[in-house]
Design a protein around this motif. Structure first.
Motif, mmCIF file in Angstrom:
data_model
loop_
_atom_site.group_PDB
_atom_site.id
_atom_site.type_symbol
_atom_site.label_atom_id
_atom_site.label_comp_id
_atom_site.label_asym_id
_atom_site.label_seq_id
_atom_site.Cartn_x
_atom_site.Cartn_y
_atom_site.Cartn_z
ATOM 1 N N SER A 1 0.878 -1.136 -0.098
ATOM 2 C CA SER A 1 0.118 0.227 -0.049
ATOM 3 C C SER A 1 0.876 1.174 -0.036
ATOM 4 C CB SER A 1 -0.930 0.146 1.235
ATOM 5 O OG SER A 1 -1.821 -1.064 1.286
ATOM 6 N N THR A 2 2.017 1.044 -0.604
ATOM 7 C CA THR A 2 3.009 2.453 -0.335
ATOM 8 C C THR A 2 3.067 3.039 -2.086
ATOM 9 O OG1 THR A 2 5.005 1.183 -0.883
ATOM 10 C CG2 THR A 2 4.320 1.953 1.427
ATOM 11 N N ASN A 3 2.446 2.317 -2.852
ATOM 12 C CA ASN A 3 2.239 2.835 -4.389
ATOM 13 C C ASN A 3 0.860 2.524 -4.856
ATOM 14 O OD1 ASN A 3 5.235 1.528 -4.079
ATOM 15 N ND2 ASN A 3 4.898 3.354 -5.215
ATOM 16 N N THR A 4 0.786 3.471 -5.899
ATOM 17 C CA THR A 4 -0.809 3.804 -6.502
ATOM 18 C C THR A 4 -0.509 2.448 -7.770
ATOM 19 O OG1 THR A 4 -0.048 5.084 -8.206
ATOM 20 C CG2 THR A 4 -1.106 5.916 -6.007
ATOM 21 N N ALA A 5 -1.901 1.900 -8.263
ATOM 22 C CA ALA A 5 -1.792 1.358 -9.402
ATOM 23 C C ALA A 5 -1.292 1.933 -10.521
ATOM 24 C CB ALA A 5 -3.131 0.899 -9.681
ATOM 25 N N GLU A 6 -1.364 3.134 -10.488
ATOM 26 C CA GLU A 6 -0.534 3.908 -11.730
ATOM 27 C C GLU A 6 0.833 3.887 -11.835
ATOM 28 O OE1 GLU A 6 0.054 8.653 -13.045
ATOM 29 O OE2 GLU A 6 -2.323 7.594 -12.969
ATOM 30 N N GLU A 7 1.435 3.737 -10.465
ATOM 31 C CA GLU A 7 2.863 4.033 -10.318
ATOM 32 C C GLU A 7 3.284 2.796 -10.467
ATOM 33 O OE1 GLU A 7 3.388 7.304 -6.658
ATOM 34 O OE2 GLU A 7 2.806 5.156 -6.220
ATOM 35 N N LYS A 8 2.606 1.694 -10.075
ATOM 36 C CA LYS A 8 3.208 0.231 -10.327
ATOM 37 C C LYS A 8 3.193 -0.119 -11.849
ATOM 38 C CE LYS A 8 0.500 -1.069 -7.130
ATOM 39 N NZ LYS A 8 -0.171 -2.013 -6.052
ATOM 40 N N ALA A 9 2.073 0.282 -12.607
ATOM 41 C CA ALA A 9 1.859 0.152 -14.077
ATOM 42 C C ALA A 9 3.101 0.907 -14.698
ATOM 43 C CB ALA A 9 0.735 0.672 -14.385
ATOM 44 N N GLN A 10 3.365 1.968 -14.316
ATOM 45 C CA GLN A 10 4.559 2.998 -14.876
ATOM 46 C C GLN A 10 5.844 2.259 -14.713
ATOM 47 O OE1 GLN A 10 4.261 6.699 -12.958
ATOM 48 N NE2 GLN A 10 2.538 7.513 -14.538
ATOM 49 N N PHE A 11 6.011 1.909 -13.425
ATOM 50 C CA PHE A 11 7.374 0.943 -13.100
ATOM 51 C C PHE A 11 7.434 -0.350 -14.026
ATOM 52 C CE2 PHE A 11 9.655 -2.511 -11.222
ATOM 53 C CZ PHE A 11 10.775 -1.829 -11.108
ATOM 54 N N VAL A 12 6.179 -1.167 -14.245
ATOM 55 C CA VAL A 12 6.444 -2.265 -15.163
ATOM 56 C C VAL A 12 6.783 -1.873 -16.437
ATOM 57 C CG1 VAL A 12 5.074 -4.074 -16.281
ATOM 58 C CG2 VAL A 12 4.784 -3.676 -13.914
ATOM 59 N N ALA A 13 6.161 -0.762 -16.980
ATOM 60 C CA ALA A 13 6.570 -0.350 -18.620
ATOM 61 C C ALA A 13 7.916 0.041 -18.714
ATOM 62 C CB ALA A 13 5.510 0.872 -18.967
ATOM 63 N N ALA A 14 8.433 0.939 -17.491
ATOM 64 C CA ALA A 14 9.967 1.369 -17.562
ATOM 65 C C ALA A 14 10.616 0.353 -17.270
ATOM 66 C CB ALA A 14 9.957 2.647 -16.552
ATOM 67 N N ALA A 15 10.567 -0.468 -16.602
ATOM 68 C CA ALA A 15 11.467 -1.760 -16.223
ATOM 69 C C ALA A 15 11.742 -2.510 -17.554
ATOM 70 C CB ALA A 15 11.325 -2.532 -15.187
ATOM 71 N N HIS A 16 10.330 -2.709 -18.181
ATOM 72 C CA HIS A 16 10.646 -3.414 -19.518
ATOM 73 C C HIS A 16 11.367 -2.881 -20.420
ATOM 74 C CE1 HIS A 16 9.170 -5.037 -23.259
ATOM 75 N NE2 HIS A 16 9.337 -6.230 -22.635
ATOM 76 N N ASP A 17 11.231 -1.554 -20.426
ATOM 77 C CA ASP A 17 12.023 -0.790 -21.564
ATOM 78 C C ASP A 17 13.391 -0.614 -21.218
ATOM 79 O OD1 ASP A 17 12.178 0.977 -23.905
ATOM 80 O OD2 ASP A 17 12.668 2.508 -22.164
ATOM 81 N N LEU A 18 13.833 -0.576 -19.984
ATOM 82 C CA LEU A 18 15.076 -0.684 -19.604
ATOM 83 C C LEU A 18 15.801 -2.179 -19.939
ATOM 84 C CD1 LEU A 18 17.487 0.342 -17.799
ATOM 85 C CD2 LEU A 18 16.622 -0.992 -15.916
ATOM 86 N N LEU A 19 15.193 -3.310 -19.735
ATOM 87 C CA LEU A 19 15.499 -4.549 -20.158
ATOM 88 C C LEU A 19 15.703 -4.592 -21.777
ATOM 89 C CD1 LEU A 19 13.320 -6.772 -17.975
ATOM 90 C CD2 LEU A 19 15.539 -6.423 -17.699
ATOM 91 N N VAL A 20 14.945 -4.102 -22.450
ATOM 92 C CA VAL A 20 15.054 -3.825 -23.968
ATOM 93 C C VAL A 20 16.086 -3.138 -24.420
ATOM 94 C CG1 VAL A 20 13.888 -3.421 -26.040
ATOM 95 C CG2 VAL A 20 12.533 -4.581 -24.353
ATOM 96 N N ARG A 21 16.268 -2.104 -23.801
ATOM 97 C CA ARG A 21 17.452 -1.196 -24.168
ATOM 98 C C ARG A 21 18.745 -1.612 -23.754
ATOM 99 N NH1 ARG A 21 14.810 2.608 -21.202
ATOM 100 N NH2 ARG A 21 16.563 2.831 -20.128
ATOM 101 N N THR A 22 18.612 -2.414 -22.785
ATOM 102 C CA THR A 22 20.179 -2.572 -21.901
ATOM 103 C C THR A 22 20.756 -4.089 -22.475
ATOM 104 O OG1 THR A 22 19.494 -1.435 -20.223
ATOM 105 C CG2 THR A 22 21.347 -2.906 -19.835
#
Length: 125
Positions: free
Chosen positions: A72-93
């Protein structure tokens, strides 16, 4: 006090790539999920060759991110943004294509069930 485990299969985990992933995930935990970077632990682990499959078929390359945060320290939107950004980091790196089933998981742990320095997160409140 998040803990992130990044598992990689079929790729050489060169020290430079590992460092880029550790810095990138730490930055995302701070910038997207609002976690303290100085308390974010990131473990990058290789998986054995042939040890990963998707749909029952072995894949040449794969990656998986599991981030543990206090419930309960993050919103659903924040978690969704993290999922998208972490996936992008994997693809880029990481070199080469990754399977569509490249998962990023945000696991929420109750504050009384984990901590650091000998204190639970609930006790720190």
């Amino acid at each position: 006090m998040p803990f992130v485990r990044l598992t990689i299969a079929g790729l050489e985990t060169e020290p430079a790539i590992v460092a880029d992933l550790q810095r990138g995930i730490t930055a995302l935990m701070a910038e997207v999920l609002g976690k303290r970077a100085d308390l974010t632990a990131v473990l990058v682990e290789p998986a054995p060759a042939g040890g990963w499959s998707v749909g029952g078929a072995a894949v040449a390359r794969a990656a998986h991110v599991e981030a543990r945060v206090t419930q309960s320290t993050n919103t659903a939107e924040e978690k969704a943004q993290f999922v998208a950004a972490a996936h992008d980091l994997l693809v880029r790196t990481l070199p080469g294509p990754l399977p569509l089933a490249t998962y990023v998981v945000v696991q929420e742990v109750p504050a009384d069930a984990w901590g650091y320095g000998g204190l639970t997160q609930a006790a720190r409140r």
